[in-house]
Scaffold this motif. Sequence first.
Motif, PDB file in Angstrom:
ATOM      1  N   TRP A  51       0.866  -1.290   0.027  1.00 30.17           N
ATOM      2  CA  TRP A  51      -0.048  -0.009  -0.063  1.00 30.17           C
ATOM      3  C   TRP A  51       0.905   1.443   0.035  1.00 30.17           C
ATOM      4  CZ3 TRP A  51      -5.032   0.260  -1.385  1.00 30.17           C
ATOM      5  CH2 TRP A  51      -5.550  -1.043  -1.061  1.00 30.17           C
TER       6      TRP A  51
ATOM      7  N   LEU B 242       0.927   3.722  -3.301  1.00 33.00           N
ATOM      8  CA  LEU B 242       0.474   5.157  -3.071  1.00 33.00           C
ATOM      9  C   LEU B 242       1.831   6.091  -3.652  1.00 33.00           C
ATOM     10  CD1 LEU B 242      -1.252   7.232  -2.616  1.00 33.00           C
ATOM     11  CD2 LEU B 242      -0.532   7.255  -0.162  1.00 33.00           C
TER      12      LEU B 242
ATOM     13  N   SER C 193      -6.221  16.667   6.312  1.00 33.91           N
ATOM     14  CA  SER C 193      -5.495  16.747   4.939  1.00 33.91           C
ATOM     15  C   SER C 193      -5.544  18.481   4.633  1.00 33.91           C
ATOM     16  CB  SER C 193      -6.155  16.204   3.713  1.00 33.91           C
ATOM     17  OG  SER C 193      -5.984  14.847   4.029  1.00 33.91           O
TER      18      SER C 193
ATOM     19  N   ALA D 125      -4.268  15.871  -1.750  1.00 32.57           N
ATOM     20  CA  ALA D 125      -4.786  14.587  -2.416  1.00 32.57           C
ATOM     21  C   ALA D 125      -3.563  13.609  -1.752  1.00 32.57           C
ATOM     22  CB  ALA D 125      -4.861  14.652  -3.869  1.00 32.57           C
ATOM     23  N   ILE D 126      -2.184  13.857  -1.638  1.00 31.61           N
ATOM     24  CA  ILE D 126      -1.440  13.033  -1.203  1.00 31.61           C
ATOM     25  C   ILE D 126      -1.737  12.793   0.173  1.00 31.61           C
ATOM     26  CG2 ILE D 126       1.018  12.795  -0.674  1.00 31.61           C
ATOM     27  CD1 ILE D 126       1.771  14.423  -3.158  1.00 31.61           C
TER      28      ILE D 126
ATOM     29  N   TYR E  50      -4.701  12.940   1.923  1.00 27.38           N
ATOM     30  CA  TYR E  50      -5.778  12.056   1.951  1.00 27.38           C
ATOM     31  C   TYR E  50      -5.342  10.586   1.670  1.00 27.38           C
ATOM     32  CZ  TYR E  50     -10.717  10.970   2.389  1.00 27.38           C
ATOM     33  OH  TYR E  50     -11.921  10.716   2.634  1.00 27.38           O
ATOM     34  N   GLY E  51      -4.453  10.441   0.752  1.00 25.71           N
ATOM     35  CA  GLY E  51      -4.257   9.169   0.469  1.00 25.71           C
ATOM     36  C   GLY E  51      -3.414   8.383   1.432  1.00 25.71           C
TER      37      GLY E  51
ATOM     38  N   TRP F 267      -5.911   7.314   3.948  1.00 27.65           N
ATOM     39  CA  TRP F 267      -6.675   6.297   3.701  1.00 27.65           C
ATOM     40  C   TRP F 267      -5.701   4.989   3.596  1.00 27.65           C
ATOM     41  CZ3 TRP F 267      -6.524   2.710  -0.070  1.00 27.65           C
ATOM     42  CH2 TRP F 267      -7.985   1.837  -0.189  1.00 27.65           C
ATOM     43  N   ILE F 268      -4.504   5.097   3.419  1.00 30.60           N
ATOM     44  CA  ILE F 268      -3.952   3.713   3.668  1.00 30.60           C
ATOM     45  C   ILE F 268      -3.556   3.333   5.084  1.00 30.60           C
ATOM     46  CG2 ILE F 268      -3.055   3.720   1.238  1.00 30.60           C
ATOM     47  CD1 ILE F 268      -0.121   4.586   2.607  1.00 30.60           C
TER      48      ILE F 268
END
Length: 198
Positions: free
Chosen positions: A65, A69, A136, A158-159, A161-162, A165-166
């Motif tokens: 993951w 990413l 974020s 966005a990074i 948030y990613g 999420w991971i």
Amino acid sequence: MRKFDIRNIKIRKVTVDQLNDKMLLINLYMTQALTLIIGIAWVLFQGRNPLDFFAWPMTSQFALWGGGLALLVLVFDLGISRFVPEEAADDGGVNERIFKIRAVWHIAVISLTVAICEEILFRGAIQYAIGPYWTSIIFAAIHVRYLRHWIPTGLVFAISYGLGWIMIHTGTLWAPILAHFLVDFIMGCIIRFRREEK
């Protein structure tokens, strides 16, 4: 011997060009130390043990993951840089100043330091309190040097948030630390060797 008077301390805004290399590195490491201290204090205030973050996961799924990413971010960032003018992604020259003359081992140390300190604060402490979306927004706002242009600001959001999420998906802080480290390290090496070729 002169007496120290705190009223004589003057604070003024400086640009990255006004800092020599030593002061730039001191500023980088001091801000990361402060980030780490705030993160650990916040986690302790939440009644949690920050050492739990470093428990090694039972499986290596987190690496897939985190690496996945990082690969996605790098492909997107390098792809978009072909179509976006350089001034639209300008960070004020900070990244170039930090990485352009560093040895690869030092780029790795900087990247690992930033990844650990920022992920403890943002994913470990703040996200636990307010979730990945608001974390974020704060993460993007903290990276103030990008706020002059919407493309890097959106990318940082966005990074982040990613990364959040991971962490939720894998259940370990190691996944966002790995992704953060890989993105910073590879982009730092690209800056370093691209400048060397010129």
